[in-house]
Design an enzyme around this catalytic site. Structure first.
Site, PDB file in Angstrom:
ATOM      1  N   GLU A   9       1.110  -0.683   0.062  1.00 34.53           N
ATOM      2  CA  GLU A   9      -0.023  -0.213   0.271  1.00 34.53           C
ATOM      3  C   GLU A   9       0.194   1.335   0.001  1.00 34.53           C
ATOM      4  O   GLU A   9       1.243   1.546   1.027  1.00 34.53           O
ATOM      5  CB  GLU A   9      -0.673   0.127   0.736  1.00 34.53           C
ATOM      6  N   GLU A  64      -5.364  -8.190   1.490  1.00 32.31           N
ATOM      7  CA  GLU A  64      -6.181  -8.110   2.576  1.00 32.31           C
ATOM      8  C   GLU A  64      -7.543  -8.080   2.590  1.00 32.31           C
ATOM      9  O   GLU A  64      -7.898  -7.065   1.660  1.00 32.31           O
ATOM     10  CB  GLU A  64      -5.299  -6.555   2.993  1.00 32.31           C
TER      11      GLU A  64
HETATM   12  C1  BGC Z   1      -2.753  -2.500   6.442  1.00 28.49           C
HETATM   13  C2  BGC Z   1      -2.232  -3.403   7.624  1.00 28.49           C
HETATM   14  C3  BGC Z   1      -3.481  -2.693   8.126  1.00 28.49           C
HETATM   15  C4  BGC Z   1      -4.833  -2.655   8.207  1.00 28.49           C
HETATM   16  C5  BGC Z   1      -6.032  -2.444   9.090  1.00 28.49           C
HETATM   17  C6  BGC Z   1      -4.035  -2.200   5.311  1.00 28.49           C
HETATM   18  O1  BGC Z   1      -4.023  -0.662   4.906  1.00 28.49           O
HETATM   19  O2  BGC Z   1      -2.324  -3.007   5.162  1.00 28.49           O
HETATM   20  O3  BGC Z   1      -1.386  -3.104   8.159  1.00 28.49           O
HETATM   21  O4  BGC Z   1      -3.321  -3.323   9.809  1.00 28.49           O
HETATM   22  O5  BGC Z   1      -4.884  -2.457   6.680  1.00 28.49           O
HETATM   23  O6  BGC Z   1      -6.012  -1.426   9.059  1.00 28.49           O
END
Ligand code: BGC
Length: 448
Positions: free
Chosen positions: A166, A353
């Protein structure tokens, strides 16, 4: 019902985490400080130095890998801490720190888990930050050298790579002055945006040289879209400006398309940092794009700023929002998959993610996180529809296998399938959502 089979045999299921958020051991075995270690010291993280120990995975690696393997996933995504292996940013390689990732990679392989390695997830060496961090153009070379060293060291056992986690978030931290002094710092953020794009592409090329054609080299980006989805007229045009800035300003250069200057006024002042030849240098042909989606960005007209449409997480748009304030909108994920599956930077898409932050409570030894299960189910239904439509999406990584340090929020937002009891020696307690995922991944009948 949701069944693993619905997604096909080639679909990769995984969990994701990042070095700073889980490892702890902030100064063990020759590790040097990172900007996030400093953030804890400088009062920028709730709870202060909670990252020093994080969830102590550095010392509990086997226990954590056992929990991940028992979930039934195929893959474990993790990141390498730059200052753990490469000191103050430029090496030499720190063998003692690097051994940790050998143990991690070998531990994955022994358990039948594929290691998915993120080269960088925000923990820049403090020494490089003192030289200007991502605002300094020379960081492109520093990052590419580090990435090549990581590829050299672990390339014999790792096949799936993500260059950067990101970039947009890093640009946001710089704009807010988390590692300097409270912002806004728009020009520093724009310089960094360009340098990160150059750094990712250069690192991708160096990694390819080291790893050869068999490796799958991807990267990850924030994917979001502006809500409400049915906006028209000037509101829709305003939304487009935000979307172009937040997403396309990373995807377009990667695909060799340059920056979406016409679509996004916010980017225009960045032109001064773009030199001849940069648009070619910022391109890299990724094998896959990591899509990271938590929710949409609601935009509405605000009377205070003359009725201009601006993003506001405070809008009443969503019925449910996570404890980090993000509204929940599973349809947004489907819309993003449809929209970006034709983008030339997205040959394949892996959801690297997805997850839900809550203030979970341990009651009588159990964590009933129904809302997280609901979030996962609705988002996976969106992915299943995308797969059925033939869109090129072939993986899903849950953020995160266990609660961890949520950056500036510290321990206050929990995203794990496993609860970490900070009051009882970091004890791990699988939540209801862990059992739900386990059933989805291991039982042919699936889950409700
Ligand atoms: C990030 C993580 C973060 C997650 C939850 C993402 O933007 O890559 O490191 O913990 O969001 O907020």
């Amino acid at each position: 019902m949701l069944r693993r089979d619905d997604f096909g045999a080639d679909f990769t299921w995984g969990v994701a985490s990042a070095a700073f958020q889980v490892e702890g051991a902030w100064d063990a075995d020759g590790k040097r400080p990172s900007v996030w270690d400093d953030a804890g010291r400088n009062g920028r993280i709730r709870g202060g130095r909670v990252g020093d120990t994080a969830i102590d995975t550095y010392h509990r690696l086997d226990e954590d890998l056992d929990l991940i393997a028992a979930l039934g996933v195929d893959a474990n995504r993790f990141s390498v801490s730059w200052p753990r292996v490469f000191g103050d940013g430029r090496g030499p390689w720190n063998a003692a720190g690097g051994d940790y990732y050998d143990r991690l990679i070998d531990g994955c392989l022994e358990r039948g888990l594929e290691p998915w390695l993120t080269v960088h997830h925000w923990d820049l060496p403090s020494a490089l930050q003192r030289e200007g961090g991502w605002t300094r153009r020379g960081i492109v070379e520093d990052f590419a050298t580090f990435a090549a060293a990581v590829a050299e060291r672990y390339g014999d056992r790792v096949r799936n790579w993500m260059v950067f986690n990101e970039p947009l978030s890093v640009v946001g931290h710089i704009a807010a002055g988390i590692h300097t002094r409270p912002g806004p710092h728009p020009m520093q953020a724009l310089a960094s945006l360009h340098h990160v794009n150059l750094a990712c592409a250069e690192a991708g090329r160096r990694m390819r040289d080291v790893l050869g054609p068999e490796a799958r080299i991807g990267t990850t980006n924030v994917f979001t879209l502006a809500a409400p989805f049915d906006a028209t007229g000037s509101l829709r045009r305003a939304q487009r400006r935000f979307e172009a800035f937040l997403v396309d300003s990373f995807l377009d250069p990667a695909a060799g398309l340059g920056y979406p200057f016409e679509d996004s006024v916010f980017l225009k002042p960045m032109r001064r940092y773009v030199r001849d030849g940069d648009l070619e240098s910022a391109a890299f042909d990724y094998d896959f794009m990591g899509l990271q989606y938590y929710g949409p960005l609601p935009i509405r007209r605000v009377p205070l700023v003359g009725g201009l449409p601006v993003p506001t997480l405070r809008s009443a748009e969503a019925n449910v929002r996570s404890s980090v304030g993000i509204p929940v909108e599973p349809d947004g994920l489907l819309e993003l998959l449809r929209r970006y599956s034709t983008h030339p930077a997205c040959r394949r898409i892996v959801i690297t993610e997805s997850g839900f932050g809550m203030n979970d409570r341990l009651v009588d030894g159990r964590v009933r996180d129904d809302l997280r299960v609901w979030y996962a189910r609705t988002h996976l239904e969106a992915v299943r529809t995308a797969v059925a439509e033939g869109l090129p999406v072939d993986g899903f990584f849950q953020w995160s296998y266990a609660d961890n340090i949520e950056w500036v929020l510290g321990r206050e937002a929990r995203f794990g399938l496993v609860y970490v009891d900070y009051d009882d020696d970091y004890r791990r307690i699988p939540k209801d959502s862990y059992r739900w995922f386990q059933r989805l991944l291991t039982e042919p009948t699936g889950v409700d």
